[in-house]
Every structure is written in C-alpha cells, then in structure tokens.
Design a protein around this motif. Structure first.
Motif, mmCIF file in Angstrom:
data_model
loop_
_atom_site.group_PDB
_atom_site.id
_atom_site.type_symbol
_atom_site.label_atom_id
_atom_site.label_comp_id
_atom_site.label_asym_id
_atom_site.label_seq_id
_atom_site.Cartn_x
_atom_site.Cartn_y
_atom_site.Cartn_z
ATOM 1 N N GLU A 1 0.847 -1.309 -0.132
ATOM 2 C CA GLU A 1 -0.045 0.073 0.019
ATOM 3 C C GLU A 1 0.924 1.289 -0.081
ATOM 4 N N SER A 2 1.876 1.171 0.652
ATOM 5 C CA SER A 2 2.864 2.416 0.751
ATOM 6 C C SER A 2 3.349 2.793 -0.710
ATOM 7 N N CYS A 3 3.637 1.779 -1.627
ATOM 8 C CA CYS A 3 3.731 2.009 -2.999
ATOM 9 C C CYS A 3 2.981 2.830 -3.758
ATOM 10 N N ASN A 4 1.700 2.883 -3.419
ATOM 11 C CA ASN A 4 0.386 3.609 -4.167
ATOM 12 C C ASN A 4 0.670 5.064 -4.109
ATOM 13 N N GLU A 5 1.538 5.748 -3.117
ATOM 14 C CA GLU A 5 1.740 7.027 -3.145
ATOM 15 C C GLU A 5 2.162 7.382 -4.434
ATOM 16 N N CYS A 6 3.305 6.679 -4.981
ATOM 17 C CA CYS A 6 3.738 6.989 -6.419
ATOM 18 C C CYS A 6 3.382 6.323 -7.577
ATOM 19 N N ASN B 1 -0.973 3.267 -10.830
ATOM 20 C CA ASN B 1 -1.394 2.327 -11.625
ATOM 21 C C ASN B 1 -0.924 1.065 -11.368
ATOM 22 N N ILE B 2 0.495 0.773 -11.127
ATOM 23 C CA ILE B 2 1.038 -0.561 -10.784
ATOM 24 C C ILE B 2 0.285 -1.068 -9.459
ATOM 25 N N TYR B 3 0.062 0.072 -8.254
ATOM 26 C CA TYR B 3 -0.758 -0.821 -7.291
ATOM 27 C C TYR B 3 -1.725 -1.252 -7.408
ATOM 28 N N ARG B 4 -2.751 -0.537 -8.298
ATOM 29 C CA ARG B 4 -4.208 -0.906 -8.581
ATOM 30 C C ARG B 4 -4.036 -2.331 -9.253
ATOM 31 N N GLU B 5 -3.150 -2.565 -10.074
ATOM 32 C CA GLU B 5 -2.970 -3.803 -10.662
ATOM 33 C C GLU B 5 -2.695 -4.971 -10.009
ATOM 34 N N HIS B 6 -1.844 -4.628 -9.086
ATOM 35 C CA HIS B 6 -1.238 -5.456 -8.186
ATOM 36 C C HIS B 6 -2.261 -6.044 -7.178
ATOM 37 N N THR B 7 -2.976 -5.181 -6.446
ATOM 38 C CA THR B 7 -4.070 -5.553 -5.806
ATOM 39 C C THR B 7 -4.910 -6.420 -6.185
ATOM 40 N N SER C 1 3.387 -5.250 -22.053
ATOM 41 C CA SER C 1 3.608 -3.590 -22.200
ATOM 42 C C SER C 1 2.140 -2.924 -22.136
ATOM 43 N N THR C 2 2.305 -1.986 -21.328
ATOM 44 C CA THR C 2 0.880 -1.423 -21.298
ATOM 45 C C THR C 2 0.924 0.008 -21.508
ATOM 46 N N PRO C 3 0.164 0.856 -22.097
ATOM 47 C CA PRO C 3 0.115 2.171 -21.927
ATOM 48 C C PRO C 3 -0.024 3.111 -20.774
ATOM 49 N N GLY C 4 1.008 3.863 -20.582
ATOM 50 C CA GLY C 4 0.676 4.554 -19.427
ATOM 51 C C GLY C 4 2.249 4.845 -18.651
ATOM 52 N N THR C 5 2.188 5.286 -17.569
ATOM 53 C CA THR C 5 3.467 5.483 -16.642
ATOM 54 C C THR C 5 3.616 4.676 -15.346
ATOM 55 N N ILE C 6 4.831 4.809 -14.983
ATOM 56 C CA ILE C 6 4.935 3.703 -13.794
ATOM 57 C C ILE C 6 4.800 4.573 -12.492
ATOM 58 N N GLU C 7 4.741 6.043 -12.566
ATOM 59 C CA GLU C 7 4.619 6.850 -11.183
ATOM 60 C C GLU C 7 4.018 7.906 -11.822
ATOM 61 N N LYS C 8 3.475 8.750 -10.751
ATOM 62 C CA LYS C 8 2.768 10.210 -11.121
ATOM 63 C C LYS C 8 3.580 11.062 -11.685
ATOM 64 N N LYS C 9 4.785 11.171 -11.275
ATOM 65 C CA LYS C 9 5.851 12.252 -11.731
ATOM 66 C C LYS C 9 6.499 11.748 -13.095
ATOM 67 N N ILE D 1 7.928 10.934 -19.660
ATOM 68 C CA ILE D 1 9.256 10.055 -19.656
ATOM 69 C C ILE D 1 8.964 8.863 -20.174
ATOM 70 N N ARG D 2 7.662 8.043 -19.978
ATOM 71 C CA ARG D 2 7.594 6.852 -20.394
ATOM 72 C C ARG D 2 6.278 6.853 -21.066
ATOM 73 N N ASN D 3 5.964 5.864 -22.011
ATOM 74 C CA ASN D 3 4.632 5.854 -22.778
ATOM 75 C C ASN D 3 3.979 4.535 -22.328
ATOM 76 N N ASN D 4 4.915 3.725 -21.751
ATOM 77 C CA ASN D 4 4.395 2.105 -21.687
ATOM 78 C C ASN D 4 5.308 1.796 -20.241
ATOM 79 N N TYR D 5 4.550 0.764 -19.622
ATOM 80 C CA TYR D 5 5.169 0.169 -18.336
ATOM 81 C C TYR D 5 4.786 -1.228 -18.615
ATOM 82 N N ALA D 6 5.435 -2.155 -17.783
ATOM 83 C CA ALA D 6 5.002 -3.725 -17.778
ATOM 84 C C ALA D 6 3.952 -3.768 -16.813
#
Length: 373
Positions: free
Chosen positions: A25-30, A33-39, A194-202, A206-211
């Motif tokens: 849950e602490s990873c959700n701060e940044c 997207n990844i936290y939502r998928e992981h849960t 590969s999924t459209p989006g970014t790995i973190e809010k900030k 910088i990235r258009n895709n992430y795993a």
C-alpha cells in the motif's frame, strides 16, 4: 540540561529503531497504476488469507507447518518459524496478507537453485532508503528508494525463484517449469505485457508504456483465449482436431488444473455427435490433466505423491492431432470445438469444498467451427 540530554537520547533511539518494512500500500503514493493492478493480481492474493484454494490445500496437507510460505508470503518477518510451525500465520500482519508483495519482488538480488526448490535472496537489510531492482534502462531518483537494474529481471530468471520446481518430502517433483526455461525465456513479456501509461505520477512524459503488474495467467480469460490454437478438418467420416500449445510452457503446469477441447457436431440445432458425454476424461486425447498417486497407487495430493497416476500434457509450442470416427455428415452440419479451462479440477474442488465462483467456474477459451457445404 537534563531535559535536552533525555530528548537527544530518545531521538537517537528513534533514529536507530528498525525501519518499517514497506507495505504494498505504501507504493501507491507514487505508483498508483501498478498498485491498482497488483492488488487485483494473484501475487497479492497468494497468501492463505486471500486464496481459498491455497488455504484449503494447506489445511488438508498440514495444519501445523507451512513450508509453502517461502513463496506464498515470502515477506514474512519470522518466515523460518512460520514454515516450521513454531509460529502460526498472522492475519493481522501486512507482511503476510500482502502475499508476494511489491517490495519483496523488487529487492531480490539473486536466485539460489536447491534440489527441492529455488530460493530468492533478499537484498533488504533494513535500510531506511533500500535498493530496489528491475529491468531499467535508466534508474530513477526517488526519496523512498534507490533504483538499480538487475540482469535477472531482464531474462525472467526472477520469476523462477518461485515458479521453477517444487519437490515434496518424498523426493518427487510435483511441479516443474525449469525444464522448459532458459536464458531466452520471456515469462515477463507474456505475463506482464507492455501497457500504455506511466509507472509513477511524476513520470508522465518520460515513459509511454510500462510492464503490467496484473500477472495475467490462468485466472485471466484473455490469457486462456491465447493459450492454444484449434484446427478442424473433415473428410470421409473422419474428423481431425489439431491442438497447438502456443504457450512457452506445458499446457498443465499446476497439478490442480483441468483443460480440454470439447467437440460437438450439430444438425438443425440438435447434437448428433460429441467427443464425450459425461466427463472430458472420456476423451483421453483431447483432455489435459495430471493426477498423482501415493505408495498404494491411489490418487494423492502433492504432499503424498510418489509418481504420476495420470499425466496427459502437451509441451510448449508443440501440436497434437486427435482423430475421431464420426457419422457421415450432411450439408449444413456444424462442427464446433471449444477450449475449456478449469483453475481447479471440479472433482478436487468438491473434495476440498472450494466454493469461490471465479475459481470453480469454467473459463471458455478459443472456439473453432467448420461447416459442411
């Protein structure tokens, strides 16, 4: 003066206190997207507190010890004690209920290959700003952790820390994917597309895709539909069904699965032939299943297995053709084959009283039809 000295002592104690193990849950701060998928993933739901199948198997196999914790809730602080039975699993510990947590996966430094199973080596030593690993072209700066690239995340070796093999106490391997894995295997590319989006809010721009961190597999209908290719051919009362395994591993990798091809011939919306009536096991060629046997030759759970009683499988990227003798077909008849997958064989689910709907339901995969003209 005494007050100031006391304050400094207390401050020093707090600074030297054990750093709290990062929760998912602490990873959700940044990484929202990844936290939502992981849960929603089976990594997050891997512990016996969130996976009914795992909980029921554990109860049936051994109520006291929990050796499976090394992979199902590896972030457990007192892991050795829980595995041995000295301590019991704690539903109030997020390090256990998180299952295979975000932080645990990303601080594996190397994998050790033992005879019974592989072992993940943790890089974490309680640092306030720990190092996390991944397949990174450019490590990112963070106030929470250091980022570093690691070769085992590039070639999917990190997955094999838990998904390689498992040998029971009798020395029999109850699951094995290591024989089909090599340095070119791409577990991550398939199960973390590969999924459209970014790995973190900030990170926007910088990235258009992430795993993806959904860890798609047998619980995903989309993945089930991609698993095999079906081809039909009919001539002179002979029907050929070719099943091609498109996956990078065997069709059955877990002993509780059941997968099969159901073929039906209809005429004017009425069934005139089918490859089985009551159970897919009637068709030995188009049904894929593993059944273990114990020392008495009876069907057994993995912990008591000494060998296979039944082993119908199909290796990675291979095909098999099943031939059926069928009635003479007429113009307008339809031949339809459907790929069906069960996370848990219905017989096993009934025996263990597994009731979770998403687990006991059939997953209908790819379908192939042939019309007679």
């Amino acid at each position: 003066m005494k007050f100031i000295l006391s304050f400094l002592v207390l401050l020093g104690m707090s600074l030297n206190a054990e750093v709290k193990y990062p929760s998912s849950e602490s990873c959700n701060e940044c990484h929202e997207n990844i936290y939502r998928e992981h849960t929603a993933s089976m990594h997050h739901k891997s512990s016996l507190f969130k996976d009914e199948v795992h909980a029921k198997v554990k109860e049936a196999v051994n109520k006291d010890t929990y050796k499976c914790a090394i992979c199902h809730m590896p972030a457990t602080k007192n892991l050795r004690a829980v595995m041995s039975g000295e301590k019991q699993p704690d539903p109030n510990s997020y390090r256990q209920t998180d299952g295979v947590s975000c932080f645990f996966c990303h601080q594996i430094s190397k994998i050790y290959d033992s005879k019974a199973h592989k072992i993940n080596f943790s890089n974490y030593k309680g640092e306030k700003k720990p190092t996390v690993f991944g397949n990174l072209k450019k490590p990112y700066e963070s106030n929470e952790h250091e980022s570093q690239s690691n070769e085992i995340y590039k070639n999917s070796e990190v997955c094999m820390g838990c998904h390689s093999h498992k040998q029971n106490a009798k020395g029999f391997e109850v699951c094995n994917t290591k024989n089909q894995y090599d340095k070119t295997s791409d577990c991550i590319g398939c199960h973390m597309p590969s999924t459209p989006g970014t790995i973190e809010k900030k990170d926007k721009g910088i990235r258009n895709n992430y795993a993806s961190h959904e860890f798609l597999g047998v619980h995903s209908l989309d993945m089930v539909k991609k698993a095999v290719k079906l081809e039909l051919a009919y001539k002179d009362e002979v029907l050929n069904l070719t099943i091609t395994n498109k996956m990078g591993h065997s069709i059955i990798t877990h002993p509780m699965r059941l997968k099969f091809a159901k073929t039906v011939i209809t005429r004017d919306s009425k069934v005139v032939w089918t490859n089985f009536k009551d159970s897919p096991l009637e068709d030995k060629q188009a049904t894929f299943i593993i059944v273990f046997k114990d020392e008495d030759g009876k069907p057994a759970l993995p912990n008591k297995a000494i060998d296979y009683k039944l082993n119908r499988n199909l290796k990675a990227n291979t095909s098999k053709t099943v031939t059926y003798k069928v009635p003479k077909l007429q113009k307008g008849d339809e031949i339809k084959t459907t790929w069906i997958s069960y996370i848990v064989n219905p017989k096993i689910a009934k025996k263990l009283d597994i009731t979770t709907k998403d687990i006991v339901k059939p997953y209908v995969g790819v379908e192939e039809s042939l019309y007679i003209y």
